[in-house]
Write a protein that holds these residues in place. Sequence first.
Motif, PDB file in Angstrom:
ATOM      1  N   GLY A  33    -114.220 -50.553  10.875  1.00  0.00           N
ATOM      2  CA  GLY A  33    -113.752 -49.392  11.637  1.00  0.00           C
ATOM      3  C   GLY A  33    -114.189 -49.484  13.094  1.00  0.00           C
ATOM      4  O   GLY A  33    -113.511 -48.987  13.997  1.00  0.00           O
ATOM      5  N   TYR A  36    -111.567 -51.012  15.452  1.00  0.00           N
ATOM      6  CA  TYR A  36    -110.518 -50.077  15.881  1.00  0.00           C
ATOM      7  C   TYR A  36    -111.090 -49.044  16.853  1.00  0.00           C
ATOM      8  O   TYR A  36    -110.438 -48.641  17.817  1.00  0.00           O
ATOM      9  N   ARG A  37    -112.331 -48.628  16.588  1.00  0.00           N
ATOM     10  CA  ARG A  37    -112.966 -47.630  17.461  1.00  0.00           C
ATOM     11  C   ARG A  37    -113.211 -48.189  18.862  1.00  0.00           C
ATOM     12  O   ARG A  37    -113.055 -47.493  19.856  1.00  0.00           O
ATOM     13  N   ARG A  94    -103.110 -54.679  14.413  1.00  0.00           N
ATOM     14  CA  ARG A  94    -103.719 -55.015  13.121  1.00  0.00           C
ATOM     15  C   ARG A  94    -103.750 -56.526  12.914  1.00  0.00           C
ATOM     16  O   ARG A  94    -104.725 -57.065  12.410  1.00  0.00           O
ATOM     17  N   ARG A 120    -110.567 -49.907   5.476  1.00  0.00           N
ATOM     18  CA  ARG A 120    -109.466 -49.215   4.798  1.00  0.00           C
ATOM     19  C   ARG A 120    -108.568 -50.187   4.016  1.00  0.00           C
ATOM     20  O   ARG A 120    -107.903 -49.777   3.064  1.00  0.00           O
ATOM     21  N   ASP A 121    -108.528 -51.456   4.464  1.00  0.00           N
ATOM     22  CA  ASP A 121    -107.590 -52.415   3.852  1.00  0.00           C
ATOM     23  C   ASP A 121    -108.300 -53.712   3.477  1.00  0.00           C
ATOM     24  O   ASP A 121    -107.705 -54.770   3.463  1.00  0.00           O
ATOM     25  N   ILE A 122    -109.592 -53.606   3.198  1.00  0.00           N
ATOM     26  CA  ILE A 122    -110.361 -54.830   2.941  1.00  0.00           C
ATOM     27  C   ILE A 122    -109.957 -55.453   1.591  1.00  0.00           C
ATOM     28  O   ILE A 122    -109.638 -56.639   1.527  1.00  0.00           O
ATOM     29  N   ARG A 175    -106.506 -37.319   9.493  1.00  0.00           N
ATOM     30  CA  ARG A 175    -106.820 -38.751   9.562  1.00  0.00           C
ATOM     31  C   ARG A 175    -106.546 -39.431   8.213  1.00  0.00           C
ATOM     32  O   ARG A 175    -105.949 -40.504   8.166  1.00  0.00           O
ATOM     33  N   ASP A 179    -103.988 -42.467   7.796  1.00  0.00           N
ATOM     34  CA  ASP A 179    -104.491 -43.747   7.277  1.00  0.00           C
ATOM     35  C   ASP A 179    -103.792 -44.149   5.975  1.00  0.00           C
ATOM     36  O   ASP A 179    -103.560 -45.330   5.730  1.00  0.00           O
ATOM     37  N   ARG A 182     -99.490 -44.713   6.562  1.00  0.00           N
ATOM     38  CA  ARG A 182     -98.903 -45.656   7.531  1.00  0.00           C
ATOM     39  C   ARG A 182     -98.220 -46.807   6.787  1.00  0.00           C
ATOM     40  O   ARG A 182     -98.590 -47.125   5.643  1.00  0.00           O
TER      41      ARG A 182
HETATM   42  O1   DC Z   1    -114.151 -46.263   9.184  1.00  0.00           O
HETATM   43  P1   DC Z   1    -113.920 -45.507  10.490  1.00  0.00           P
HETATM   44  O2   DC Z   1    -113.889 -44.020  10.294  1.00  0.00           O
HETATM   45  O3   DC Z   1    -114.876 -45.900  11.531  1.00  0.00           O
HETATM   46  O4   DC Z   1    -112.453 -45.978  10.974  1.00  0.00           O
HETATM   47  C1   DC Z   1    -111.813 -45.425  12.088  1.00  0.00           C
HETATM   48  C2   DC Z   1    -110.310 -45.620  11.967  1.00  0.00           C
HETATM   49  O5   DC Z   1    -109.990 -47.005  12.075  1.00  0.00           O
HETATM   50  C3   DC Z   1    -109.704 -45.177  10.640  1.00  0.00           C
HETATM   51  O6   DC Z   1    -109.314 -43.819  10.661  1.00  0.00           O
HETATM   52  C4   DC Z   1    -108.522 -46.090  10.470  1.00  0.00           C
HETATM   53  C5   DC Z   1    -108.912 -47.350  11.214  1.00  0.00           C
HETATM   54  N1   DC Z   1    -109.302 -48.443  10.330  1.00  0.00           N
HETATM   55  C6   DC Z   1    -108.297 -49.172   9.738  1.00  0.00           C
HETATM   56  O7   DC Z   1    -107.128 -48.835   9.883  1.00  0.00           O
HETATM   57  N2   DC Z   1    -108.598 -50.256   8.983  1.00  0.00           N
HETATM   58  C7   DC Z   1    -109.861 -50.621   8.785  1.00  0.00           C
HETATM   59  N3   DC Z   1    -110.137 -51.704   8.026  1.00  0.00           N
HETATM   60  C8   DC Z   1    -110.916 -49.867   9.351  1.00  0.00           C
HETATM   61  C9   DC Z   1    -110.606 -48.769  10.105  1.00  0.00           C
END
Ligand code: DC
Length: 217
Positions: A33, A36-37, A94, A120-122, A175, A179, A182
């Motif tokens: 995350g 992306y942040r 991405r 989120r997509d690991i 959020r 997430d 999408r």
């Molecule tokens: O885990 P986090 O709250 O720090 O992530 C922030 C944003 O980043 C989350 O709302 C979506 C995106 N994100 C993502 O799309 N894929 C990831 N593997 C990690 C985070």
Amino acid sequence: MMKIAIDGTAASGKGTLARKLADKYGFVHLDTGLLYRKVAKELIKQNKNSSESLKEYDYEIAKDLDFLELRKEDLRTEEIAKLASLIATQSKLREILDLKQKQFVDESKNKFSGCILDGRDIGTKILPNADFKFFIDASVEIRAKRRLLEKNISFLHENDEKCMLQSLIKEMKARDSLDSTRVVAPLVPAKDAHFIDTSLISADELLLKVVKIIEGK
Ligand code: DC
């Protein structure tokens, strides 16, 4: 090298779990995350607050990300989280960040006996062949309460606290929805992931459950 994939919603406990597991086994950990942040933070600095305005130059920020630097920065604001979620819908971004994450795993192979990625997509996209996959979730009310506690604010009036909690719940729902709906790499549990609801358990109890699964007890 053992690979562990941890996905889940915001404030579900996945980050704490990933850190505790990494400490316990001496594995390397990447909070994806933060990637992306970091891009979102740089965009905010340039007064860009929408994913539509992403330009070639912005992708350079993603290409040049330094994993070690990420941990030192303050990337944990709600504003950054909101934009991170918005830009995470962009397939080109991405693709770049996917490559970065895979590169991180490759580079760790010779240095660590295991790696843990949380995001989120690991389990579905970045480490589809992970040895263990976990999907962590909790009710949105509980997750918002956790976020509020992290902020460590002392409220003068009970109503102010309720108001802040309500606004956190609203932000989190928005959020979660972005997430998980999408088109590219949405937040969905991998078919072979262990699903754990942390609404009623502590971080230590979660760790215990996960360790039992990993060690086959
Ligand atoms: O885990 P986090 O709250 O720090 O992530 C922030 C944003 O980043 C989350 O709302 C979506 C995106 N994100 C993502 O799309 N894929 C990831 N593997 C990690 C985070």
